[in-house]
Design an enzyme around this catalytic site. Structure first.
Site, PDB file in Angstrom:
ATOM      1  N   GLU A  76      -5.928   9.728   0.816  1.00 29.71           N
ATOM      2  CA  GLU A  76      -7.281   9.392   0.853  1.00 29.71           C
ATOM      3  C   GLU A  76      -7.611   9.774   2.406  1.00 29.71           C
ATOM      4  OE1 GLU A  76      -9.577   5.796  -0.785  1.00 29.71           O
ATOM      5  OE2 GLU A  76      -7.588   5.584  -1.264  1.00 29.71           O
ATOM      6  N   ARG A 301       6.653   1.099  -1.861  1.00 30.32           N
ATOM      7  CA  ARG A 301       5.972   1.322  -0.570  1.00 30.32           C
ATOM      8  C   ARG A 301       7.007   1.123   0.502  1.00 30.32           C
ATOM      9  NH1 ARG A 301       0.676   1.387  -0.962  1.00 30.32           N
ATOM     10  NH2 ARG A 301       0.106   1.399   1.514  1.00 30.32           N
ATOM     11  N   LYS A 311      -3.779   1.358   6.292  1.00 31.82           N
ATOM     12  CA  LYS A 311      -4.657   2.022   6.704  1.00 31.82           C
ATOM     13  C   LYS A 311      -5.674   1.142   7.092  1.00 31.82           C
ATOM     14  CE  LYS A 311      -5.123   5.506   3.867  1.00 31.82           C
ATOM     15  NZ  LYS A 311      -5.333   6.600   3.251  1.00 31.82           N
TER      16      LYS A 311
HETATM   17  P1  ATP Z   1      -2.790   2.176   2.813  1.00 28.23           P
HETATM   18  O1  ATP Z   1      -2.410   1.182   2.043  1.00 28.23           O
HETATM   19  O2  ATP Z   1      -2.279   2.377   3.992  1.00 28.23           O
HETATM   20  O3  ATP Z   1      -4.332   2.527   2.931  1.00 28.23           O
HETATM   21  P2  ATP Z   1      -3.008   4.346   0.802  1.00 28.23           P
HETATM   22  O4  ATP Z   1      -2.232   4.190  -0.284  1.00 28.23           O
HETATM   23  O5  ATP Z   1      -4.294   3.594   0.430  1.00 28.23           O
HETATM   24  O6  ATP Z   1      -2.415   3.462   1.913  1.00 28.23           O
HETATM   25  P3  ATP Z   1      -3.392   7.066   0.484  1.00 28.23           P
HETATM   26  O7  ATP Z   1      -4.031   7.949   1.447  1.00 28.23           O
HETATM   27  O8  ATP Z   1      -3.949   6.622  -0.819  1.00 28.23           O
HETATM   28  O9  ATP Z   1      -3.091   5.758   1.090  1.00 28.23           O
HETATM   29  O10 ATP Z   1      -1.834   7.374   0.407  1.00 28.23           O
HETATM   30  C1  ATP Z   1      -1.508   8.774  -0.136  1.00 28.23           C
HETATM   31  C2  ATP Z   1      -0.235   8.626  -0.551  1.00 28.23           C
HETATM   32  O11 ATP Z   1       0.823   8.071   0.225  1.00 28.23           O
HETATM   33  C3  ATP Z   1      -0.169   7.876  -1.923  1.00 28.23           C
HETATM   34  O12 ATP Z   1       0.454   8.646  -2.902  1.00 28.23           O
HETATM   35  C4  ATP Z   1       0.416   6.506  -1.485  1.00 28.23           C
HETATM   36  O13 ATP Z   1       1.019   6.081  -2.670  1.00 28.23           O
HETATM   37  C5  ATP Z   1       1.599   7.125  -0.507  1.00 28.23           C
HETATM   38  N1  ATP Z   1       1.666   5.701   0.467  1.00 28.23           N
HETATM   39  C6  ATP Z   1       0.765   5.220   1.147  1.00 28.23           C
HETATM   40  N2  ATP Z   1       1.376   4.127   1.952  1.00 28.23           N
HETATM   41  C7  ATP Z   1       2.717   4.423   1.623  1.00 28.23           C
HETATM   42  C8  ATP Z   1       3.839   3.614   1.956  1.00 28.23           C
HETATM   43  N3  ATP Z   1       4.035   2.588   2.851  1.00 28.23           N
HETATM   44  N4  ATP Z   1       5.176   4.114   1.686  1.00 28.23           N
HETATM   45  C9  ATP Z   1       5.264   4.910   0.728  1.00 28.23           C
HETATM   46  N5  ATP Z   1       4.206   5.791   0.416  1.00 28.23           N
HETATM   47  C10 ATP Z   1       2.989   5.253   0.773  1.00 28.23           C
HETATM   48 MG    MG Z   2      -5.202   4.694  -1.567  1.00 27.11          MG
END
Ligand code: ATP
Ligand code: MG
Length: 602
Positions: A76, A301, A311
């Protein structure tokens, strides 16, 4: 409780039982810790594969999806990437590489209010830096807005979606809880014609935000709350970074995500564990639309001690001015780690080592630093620099003489060659390499103790000068002219070797000594009434002015990495332009003296 993956055994790899998860020690009680596996375990036994690869190999053997592997990384664009994303990037791009498939980069840009072009650009740059390439396969969920809308109309026509006119609060209230079923909206049984009319008018901007929304018609008593008539579209009169003002209704993430995977022909849609409970909904949408159905696979994660990987929280640190932007070297963002001096190789090796698992655990930051040191040790040239200088005058050095010594650039890499370092009668050494009253096992400078100056001469301190307050301000020493290069003809034993810088030739710089961002292992765990930001470590940055280094430091440009002998790995700060040089400490070397002290103290 999140189990912590202890790093201890990794430090002694030869002690690890062979084949046992690469010497990793799990404190968790989970019996089947699906842990992986090398960077490209192309042909291992099936048991050595992680669970994601096992699924993929089973699918390929069965000819599912024509045995194709097509993954995607779907950020995102509402923040910068962090090391958790690196895990997902290495996994998704790595699988495509390993199985001769494709990995798309898709921006899940369904939320117009939080997304910015700045993030889109930075994310692409960071993925490239990590060493991955999506080729022509760059997509945006927003490119599918029309198609998603058309599919929504189809569900309405099938009687599987309806326009609801409850307020957002009422919708929440009607939803029920995990213990109690929800209630059906009074608008749930609107006719297809009425729903189509309302949806069209929503789309054309006739209604205010929050007055109507489109919902899937599934089951308000479903045990999984995601299945209780989830919202598919809401009205948002907001400008979108790509579609501008073309839309005033925006798809919910859950309505867009699965279909975008489907439209792109993704075979294995890999996401983090929290999406497990969304999978039935994605399945429901795809099945009711009757379109290509990727397989969703959830993995844990990444979490690392002494930092946060969210984020939202990282944005808060930036917005509150608690760090110096997204690229602050203390941040676990790829940006921050780049500026800190991390290498892409170290991050990839770390991600390959931790592998993928089905349960959440926390990794120790020492493990990440281990891979960092391992890579930097091989690739960084050595230089001498003194971070807390005290003058050492060689009283028997010939007046005005400058000797030129040859120093090895990298003992781990012969091709790195040698350089010349000037040596004169006035030097700087580290203040804490001198003790006036030294214990027996002290092998550094002390009155009467002979010490080797790296690449130079043996010296013995015979006197000190002190200021009015009694602080030592200058060391006076003699040298042995026969010891040039670090040995004497009589083979005299000298245990200690210290680094130094010729005062006359010194380059001055500022060192930024970075350390852990938080003072507790798990900053996600906060006490009642406590703010997680109170857990930030006050020692995460120490700025040291007045550092000195050998003349060749002046040749280094922004982003160049070195090892300051006996001190640590440093990188020229990429944001420092003009004026005094700034070196960021990437990671300290392990200090054998403090380790000894630690042992002595039990
Ligand atoms: P955050 O919780 O930091 O905002 P998010 O999951 O909302 O992270 P996205 O931009 O949606 O962030 O993530 C893009 C991809 O990265 C998704 O497939 C998500 O599952 C993966 N991802 C995000 N954080 C992690 C993590 N800590 N470990 C492994 N994969 C992750
Ligand atoms: Mg997300």
């Amino acid at each position: 409780m999140i189990p912590l993956v202890r790093f201890a055994i990794l430090l002694a790899p030869d002690l690890a039982p062979s084949g046992a998860g690469r010497g990793e020690h799990m404190t968790s009680e989970h019996p089947s810790s699906e842990h992986s596996s090398a960077e490209h375990p192309s042909s291992g036994s099936r048991e050595s594969l992680d669970f994601v690869r096992q699924i993929i190999e089973t699918d390929r053997a069965a000819g599912k999806h024509g045995s194709r592997v097509h993954t995607r990384f779907p950020p995102e664009p509402n923040g910068y990437l962090h090391v958790g994303h690196a895990k997902s990037i290495c996994l998704n791009f790595g699988l495509a590489q390993q199985y001769g498939g494709t990995c798309n980069l898709r921006f899940d840009d369904t939320n117009p209010t939080k997304e910015e072009q700045e993030y889109v650009d930075a994310i692409q740059d960071d993925i490239r830096w990590l060493g991955f390439d999506w080729g022509d396969n760059l997509f945006f969920a927003s490119d599918n807005f029309q198609r998603l809308y058309d599919d929504a109309v189809r569900l309405v026509e099938l009687g599987k979606a309806y326009v609801d006119s409850l307020t957002p609060d009422e919708i929440k209230d009607y939803r029920g809880t995990i213990h109690a079923p929800g209630r059906e909206s009074p608008h749930r049984d609107r006719s297809v014609a009425e729903n189509l009319d309302l949806l069209t008018r929503m789309r054309h901007g006739e209604f205010a935000e929050g007055t109507h929304c489109l919902r899937a018609k599934i089951d308000m008593a479903h045990p999984n709350l995601n299945m209780r008539d989830p919202v598919m579209y809401r009205i948002r009169k907001a400008h979108h970074h790509r579609t501008g003002d073309a839309w005033c209704i925006y798809p919910m993430y859950d309505w867009a995500h699965g279909q975008c995977d489907s439209y792109e022909g993704i075979t294995h849609s890999i996401c983090t564990l929290e999406f497990e409970h969304h999978r039935p909904l994605y399945d429901w949408f795809l099945d009711n639309l009757g379109i290509h159905h990727p397989q969703q696979i959830e993995f844990a994660r990444l979490q690392i001690t002494y930092t946060v990987l969210s984020k939202r929280k990282l944005l808060e640190l930036v917005q509150d001015g608690l760090v110096d932007g997204w690229d602050d070297p203390r941040m676990p963002t790829i940006r921050g780690m780049r500026r800190r001096g991390y290498t892409p190789e170290a991050l990839r090796k770390f991600c390959a080592h931790i592998g993928v698992a089905k349960f959440n655990s926390m990794h120790e930051i020492e493990l990440l630093e281990h891979f960092l040191r391992e890579d930097l040790n091989k690739t960084s040239q050595r230089r001498m620099a003194v971070l807390d200088p005290i003058e050492l005058v060689i009283t028997d050095w010939p007046e005005g003489k400058v000797d030129t010594l040859t120093a090895v650039n990298n003992p781990e890499d012969e091709s790195a060659g040698t350089r010349e370092v000037p040596f004169g009668g006035r030097l700087y050494v580290e203040r804490d390499d001198f003790l006036e009253d030294a214990p027996k096992k002290w092998f550094r400078l002390a009155p009467g103790k002979e010490v080797r100056l790296r690449y130079g001469y043996y010296v013995t301190v015979h006197g000190v000068e002190k200021d009015a307050a009694g602080n030592v301000v200058r060391l006076l020493a003699t040298h042995d002219p026969e010891s040039r290069g670090g040995e004497t003809p009589d083979g005299r034993k000298v245990r200690g070797t210290i680094h130094w810088v010729s005062a006359e030739h010194a380059v001055r710089f500022e060192a930024r000594l970075y350390d852990r961002l938080f003072s507790v292992e798990n900053p996600n765990k906060v006490e009642e009434g406590q703010d997680w930001k109170q857990l930030l470590s006050p020692d995460s940055l120490v700025v040291r002015g007045g550092c000195v280094g050998e003349p060749s430091l002046a040749d280094l440009g922004g982003g160049e990495r070195v090892q300051f002998e006996r001190t640590g790995y440093f990188v020229v700060d990429s944001a420092s332009r003009g004026g005094e040089m700034v070196f960021n400490r990437t990671v300290a070397l392990k200090d054998s003296w403090s380790r000894q002290q630690g042992r002595a103290g039990g």
